[in-house]
Design a protein around this motif. Structure first.
Motif, mmCIF file in Angstrom:
data_model
loop_
_atom_site.group_PDB
_atom_site.id
_atom_site.type_symbol
_atom_site.label_atom_id
_atom_site.label_comp_id
_atom_site.label_asym_id
_atom_site.label_seq_id
_atom_site.Cartn_x
_atom_site.Cartn_y
_atom_site.Cartn_z
ATOM 1 N N LEU A 1 2.133 8.722 11.166
ATOM 2 C CA LEU A 1 1.779 7.447 10.588
ATOM 3 C C LEU A 1 3.129 6.576 10.277
ATOM 4 C CD1 LEU A 1 -0.341 9.435 7.686
ATOM 5 C CD2 LEU A 1 -1.216 8.052 9.782
ATOM 6 N N GLU A 2 3.994 6.798 10.671
ATOM 7 C CA GLU A 2 5.067 6.090 10.532
ATOM 8 C C GLU A 2 4.997 4.551 10.981
ATOM 9 O OE1 GLU A 2 8.600 7.895 12.077
ATOM 10 O OE2 GLU A 2 7.949 7.707 14.212
ATOM 11 N N ASP A 3 4.305 4.339 11.853
ATOM 12 C CA ASP A 3 3.967 3.081 12.307
ATOM 13 C C ASP A 3 3.259 2.199 11.322
ATOM 14 O OD1 ASP A 3 5.149 3.411 14.792
ATOM 15 O OD2 ASP A 3 3.310 3.381 15.775
ATOM 16 N N LEU A 4 2.867 2.801 10.300
ATOM 17 C CA LEU A 4 2.191 2.006 9.382
ATOM 18 C C LEU A 4 3.315 1.461 8.276
ATOM 19 C CD1 LEU A 4 -0.731 4.404 8.092
ATOM 20 C CD2 LEU A 4 -1.110 2.179 9.159
ATOM 21 N N GLU A 5 4.484 1.763 8.392
ATOM 22 C CA GLU A 5 5.644 1.485 7.571
ATOM 23 C C GLU A 5 5.661 -0.251 7.791
ATOM 24 O OE1 GLU A 5 8.427 4.787 5.779
ATOM 25 O OE2 GLU A 5 8.100 4.938 8.133
ATOM 26 N N ASP A 6 5.448 -0.490 9.195
ATOM 27 C CA ASP A 6 5.732 -1.821 9.664
ATOM 28 C C ASP A 6 4.860 -2.547 9.282
ATOM 29 O OD1 ASP A 6 7.824 -0.685 11.317
ATOM 30 O OD2 ASP A 6 6.476 -0.480 13.276
ATOM 31 N N GLU A 7 3.757 -2.139 8.746
ATOM 32 C CA GLU A 7 2.619 -2.939 8.032
ATOM 33 C C GLU A 7 2.875 -3.005 6.503
ATOM 34 O OE1 GLU A 7 0.241 -4.223 10.004
ATOM 35 O OE2 GLU A 7 0.603 -3.175 11.769
ATOM 36 N N GLY A 8 3.993 -2.449 6.181
ATOM 37 C CA GLY A 8 4.374 -2.549 4.574
ATOM 38 C C GLY A 8 3.799 -1.515 3.827
ATOM 39 N N VAL A 9 3.297 -0.454 4.691
ATOM 40 C CA VAL A 9 2.933 0.833 3.972
ATOM 41 C C VAL A 9 4.074 1.822 3.458
ATOM 42 C CG1 VAL A 9 1.318 2.801 4.046
ATOM 43 C CG2 VAL A 9 0.529 0.728 4.937
ATOM 44 N N GLN A 10 4.071 2.335 2.103
ATOM 45 C CA GLN A 10 5.199 3.185 1.704
ATOM 46 C C GLN A 10 4.556 4.634 1.988
ATOM 47 O OE1 GLN A 10 6.268 2.412 -2.486
ATOM 48 N NE2 GLN A 10 7.794 4.166 -2.345
ATOM 49 N N LEU A 11 5.511 5.456 2.629
ATOM 50 C CA LEU A 11 5.148 6.812 2.521
ATOM 51 C C LEU A 11 5.716 7.494 1.544
ATOM 52 C CD1 LEU A 11 5.329 7.478 6.608
ATOM 53 C CD2 LEU A 11 3.348 6.587 5.139
ATOM 54 N N LEU A 12 4.879 8.503 0.919
ATOM 55 C CA LEU A 12 5.366 9.467 -0.087
ATOM 56 C C LEU A 12 5.145 10.821 0.308
ATOM 57 C CD1 LEU A 12 3.671 7.312 -3.059
ATOM 58 C CD2 LEU A 12 6.097 7.027 -2.428
ATOM 59 N N PHE A 13 5.849 11.516 -0.448
ATOM 60 C CA PHE A 13 5.817 12.933 0.341
ATOM 61 C C PHE A 13 5.824 13.912 -1.120
ATOM 62 C CE2 PHE A 13 7.777 10.505 3.347
ATOM 63 C CZ PHE A 13 7.060 11.100 4.445
ATOM 64 N N ALA A 14 4.858 15.326 -1.165
ATOM 65 C CA ALA A 14 4.822 16.270 -1.942
ATOM 66 C C ALA A 14 4.852 17.463 -1.030
ATOM 67 C CB ALA A 14 3.850 16.077 -3.042
ATOM 68 N N ASP A 15 5.568 18.477 -1.686
ATOM 69 C CA ASP A 15 5.270 19.840 -1.054
ATOM 70 C C ASP A 15 4.541 20.611 -1.940
ATOM 71 O OD1 ASP A 15 7.003 20.555 -3.121
ATOM 72 O OD2 ASP A 15 8.697 20.818 -1.878
ATOM 73 N N ASN A 16 3.878 20.388 -2.733
ATOM 74 C CA ASN A 16 2.957 21.325 -3.676
ATOM 75 C C ASN A 16 2.074 20.438 -4.493
ATOM 76 O OD1 ASN A 16 3.936 21.277 -6.557
ATOM 77 N ND2 ASN A 16 5.721 21.903 -5.584
ATOM 78 N N GLY A 17 1.026 21.083 -4.908
ATOM 79 C CA GLY A 17 -0.111 20.423 -5.647
ATOM 80 C C GLY A 17 0.432 19.855 -7.039
ATOM 81 N N GLU A 18 1.399 20.650 -7.670
ATOM 82 C CA GLU A 18 1.959 19.992 -9.082
ATOM 83 C C GLU A 18 2.429 18.619 -8.950
ATOM 84 O OE1 GLU A 18 4.002 22.889 -11.196
ATOM 85 O OE2 GLU A 18 2.081 23.763 -11.884
ATOM 86 N N LYS B 1 0.796 -1.202 -0.032
ATOM 87 C CA LYS B 1 -0.056 -0.138 0.020
ATOM 88 C C LYS B 1 0.661 1.215 0.023
ATOM 89 C CE LYS B 1 -4.024 -2.012 0.818
ATOM 90 N NZ LYS B 1 -5.331 -1.623 0.140
ATOM 91 N N LYS B 2 0.367 2.308 -0.520
ATOM 92 C CA LYS B 2 1.271 3.575 -0.546
ATOM 93 C C LYS B 2 0.131 4.769 -0.008
ATOM 94 C CE LYS B 2 3.546 2.258 -4.923
ATOM 95 N NZ LYS B 2 3.780 2.441 -6.098
ATOM 96 N N LEU B 3 0.869 5.746 0.684
ATOM 97 C CA LEU B 3 0.155 6.634 1.329
ATOM 98 C C LEU B 3 0.999 8.041 1.089
ATOM 99 C CD1 LEU B 3 -0.921 6.758 5.103
ATOM 100 C CD2 LEU B 3 0.109 8.879 4.146
ATOM 101 N N LEU B 4 0.359 9.261 0.357
ATOM 102 C CA LEU B 4 1.012 10.192 0.135
ATOM 103 C C LEU B 4 0.530 11.440 0.880
ATOM 104 C CD1 LEU B 4 2.478 12.365 -1.984
ATOM 105 C CD2 LEU B 4 0.358 12.188 -3.522
ATOM 106 N N ILE B 5 1.478 11.972 1.393
ATOM 107 C CA ILE B 5 1.386 13.198 2.282
ATOM 108 C C ILE B 5 1.819 14.307 1.728
ATOM 109 C CG2 ILE B 5 2.199 14.357 4.457
ATOM 110 C CD1 ILE B 5 2.784 11.387 5.576
ATOM 111 N N VAL B 6 0.676 15.278 1.311
ATOM 112 C CA VAL B 6 0.960 16.600 0.366
ATOM 113 C C VAL B 6 0.759 17.811 1.617
ATOM 114 C CG1 VAL B 6 0.446 17.704 -1.269
ATOM 115 C CG2 VAL B 6 0.030 15.344 -1.357
ATOM 116 N N ASP B 7 1.755 18.496 1.766
ATOM 117 C CA ASP B 7 1.501 19.770 2.540
ATOM 118 C C ASP B 7 2.689 20.728 2.264
ATOM 119 O OD1 ASP B 7 1.453 21.798 4.413
ATOM 120 O OD2 ASP B 7 -0.194 20.636 5.386
ATOM 121 N N ASP B 8 2.558 21.986 2.045
ATOM 122 C CA ASP B 8 3.637 22.860 1.356
ATOM 123 C C ASP B 8 4.525 23.177 2.711
ATOM 124 O OD1 ASP B 8 1.337 24.320 2.404
ATOM 125 O OD2 ASP B 8 2.223 25.926 1.432
#
Length: 125
Positions: free
Chosen positions: A22-39, A3-10
């Motif tokens: 949410l980092e404990d979700l990584e132990d469940e195999g969730v990949q955290l992704l990040f973006a700092d703007n809408g584009e 599973k993938k989870l995207l966190i978007v905030d400037d």
């Protein structure tokens, strides 16, 4: 589980706060992704197709409402669960977000426990 989870905030400190929540979700195999703007968010969503997106509304380049509308209505990525995060808690703003295709609307400051529970519920189903 892939599973993938995207966190978007400037704002970097908000991204970090959400990541710590949410980092404990990584132990469940969730990949955290990040973006700092809408584009950047839209680009990552198109490429990675995350299962869940925590999406800030007020951002440069493209705001969260626009990103949400593009993902849901143009790209038709209806399986991507989008939660809009905003400091605007008025009903009219909430309704606009839901009209753009958001699955849920959370007002800042958010409750980290609630955020984790929601993410876990969506990603572990």
């Amino acid at each position: 589980m892939n599973k993938k989870l995207l966190i978007v905030d400037d704002e970097a400190h908000i991204r970090m706060l959400i990541e710590q929540t949410l980092e404990d979700l990584e132990d469940e195999g969730v990949q955290l992704l990040f973006a700092d703007n809408g584009e950047a968010a839209l680009s990552i969503i198109q490429k990675e197709k995350p299962d869940l997106v925590f999406l800030d509304v007020m951002m440069p380049k493209m705001n969260g409402m626009e990103v949400c509308q593009r993902v849901k209505k143009e790209l038709k990525l209806t399986d991507t669960y989008i939660i809009l995060l905003t400091a605007k808690g008025q009903e009219v703003d909430r309704q606009k977000g839901l009209d753009m295709g958001a699955d849920k609307y959370m007002t800042k400051p958010f409750d980290p426990d609630e955020m984790f529970e929601i993410a876990e519920e969506i990603l572990m189903k």
